[in-house]
Write a protein that holds these residues in place. Sequence first.
Motif, mmCIF file in Angstrom:
data_model
loop_
_atom_site.group_PDB
_atom_site.id
_atom_site.type_symbol
_atom_site.label_atom_id
_atom_site.label_comp_id
_atom_site.label_asym_id
_atom_site.label_seq_id
_atom_site.Cartn_x
_atom_site.Cartn_y
_atom_site.Cartn_z
ATOM 1 N N ASN A 139 0.850 7.130 12.670
ATOM 2 C CA ASN A 139 0.289 7.966 11.602
ATOM 3 C C ASN A 139 0.496 7.326 10.237
ATOM 4 O O ASN A 139 1.392 6.507 10.061
ATOM 5 C CB ASN A 139 0.966 9.347 11.615
ATOM 6 N N GLN A 140 -0.307 7.750 9.272
ATOM 7 C CA GLN A 140 -0.181 7.213 7.918
ATOM 8 C C GLN A 140 1.180 7.538 7.320
ATOM 9 O O GLN A 140 1.783 6.715 6.644
ATOM 10 C CB GLN A 140 -1.289 7.746 7.018
ATOM 11 N N VAL A 141 1.675 8.757 7.567
ATOM 12 C CA VAL A 141 2.984 9.167 7.075
ATOM 13 C C VAL A 141 3.858 9.604 8.237
ATOM 14 O O VAL A 141 4.928 9.054 8.472
ATOM 15 C CB VAL A 141 2.863 10.306 6.035
ATOM 16 N N SER A 142 3.414 10.614 8.971
ATOM 17 C CA SER A 142 4.152 11.140 10.115
ATOM 18 C C SER A 142 3.246 12.101 10.864
ATOM 19 O O SER A 142 2.073 12.267 10.508
ATOM 20 C CB SER A 142 5.424 11.858 9.632
ATOM 21 N N ARG A 160 5.079 15.634 8.272
ATOM 22 C CA ARG A 160 4.466 15.737 6.938
ATOM 23 C C ARG A 160 4.830 17.058 6.278
ATOM 24 O O ARG A 160 5.100 17.112 5.080
ATOM 25 C CB ARG A 160 2.940 15.567 7.022
ATOM 26 N N SER A 205 6.333 0.683 8.627
ATOM 27 C CA SER A 205 5.941 0.094 9.906
ATOM 28 C C SER A 205 4.902 -1.010 9.690
ATOM 29 O O SER A 205 4.784 -1.919 10.500
ATOM 30 C CB SER A 205 5.423 1.154 10.875
ATOM 31 N N ALA A 206 4.197 -0.962 8.581
ATOM 32 C CA ALA A 206 3.227 -2.011 8.247
ATOM 33 C C ALA A 206 3.894 -3.199 7.548
ATOM 34 O O ALA A 206 3.269 -4.234 7.358
ATOM 35 C CB ALA A 206 2.132 -1.442 7.348
ATOM 36 N N ASN A 229 4.786 3.466 4.109
ATOM 37 C CA ASN A 229 5.028 3.444 5.550
ATOM 38 C C ASN A 229 5.459 2.021 5.910
ATOM 39 O O ASN A 229 4.653 1.100 5.935
ATOM 40 C CB ASN A 229 3.777 3.851 6.327
ATOM 41 N N THR A 253 0.865 -1.164 0.000
ATOM 42 C CA THR A 253 0.000 0.000 0.000
ATOM 43 C C THR A 253 0.907 1.220 0.000
ATOM 44 O O THR A 253 1.823 1.312 0.819
ATOM 45 C CB THR A 253 -0.897 0.008 1.252
ATOM 46 N N HIS A 254 0.674 2.133 -0.936
ATOM 47 C CA HIS A 254 1.538 3.310 -1.031
ATOM 48 C C HIS A 254 0.748 4.510 -1.547
ATOM 49 O O HIS A 254 -0.311 4.363 -2.156
ATOM 50 C CB HIS A 254 2.737 3.032 -1.948
ATOM 51 N N LEU A 255 1.299 5.679 -1.266
ATOM 52 C CA LEU A 255 0.743 6.922 -1.779
ATOM 53 C C LEU A 255 1.576 7.332 -2.983
ATOM 54 O O LEU A 255 2.782 7.100 -3.004
ATOM 55 C CB LEU A 255 0.804 8.009 -0.705
ATOM 56 N N ASP A 283 6.304 5.090 10.721
ATOM 57 C CA ASP A 283 5.483 5.686 11.772
ATOM 58 C C ASP A 283 4.336 4.724 12.067
ATOM 59 O O ASP A 283 3.404 4.608 11.269
ATOM 60 C CB ASP A 283 4.947 7.052 11.334
#
Length: 193
Positions: A86-89, A94, A117-118, A115, A68-70, A83
């Motif tokens: 949070n989704q990003v930071s 951010r 961490s996932a 991210n 999963t990425h942005l 993180d």
Amino acid sequence: MAEQLTSNNEALRLFFTDDVYLIANEEIKVSETASVESLPAPTQHIKDEAVSVPAEVQPVKKQKRDFTHLGKNAKNILILVSDPVNQVSTEEGRELLRKIVKAIDLSAADFALVNCSAYADADFEELQTFFKPRLMLSFGVLPEALGLAAQPQNSVVKHEGITLVFSSELQALSEDMNGKKALWGSLKQLNIS
């Protein structure tokens, strides 16, 4: 049951004089009142025959997974963050990332932001295979966590033809003026087009 007093093979042979048998694929349930005659017949005699050992165990191949990425990764630039909350930071992190991306003239379509961490077990090879990056910026994801050798922070390094920059986590970096200066010096060396 008492603890074994010796591990010496010669001493143990004095006490264990009977033949030992291996019973193939049979469960033995022995109650305290069971007699030796009620046990199943031996199927393999260890003393006279070799016990077969399975051939080499084949390593388990990692299954390919989707990350999963942005972003759209149009310029094959991978940005890693770490993180768990949070989704990003955080907001400060951010904002710093927005400034970094803008300073090196990138838009959200140019990069993929993951991210990690996932994906704690993801390694460099797996990320490289999935994203095919030519540049990887890592914020808070250590090279050792990716299966790479330790690298200096905020420096440009090359690995397998990929330009890498490792820095501290975005929130911590937003509060570290010297870290930001060192990172900016490295980012100016990059030729992103």
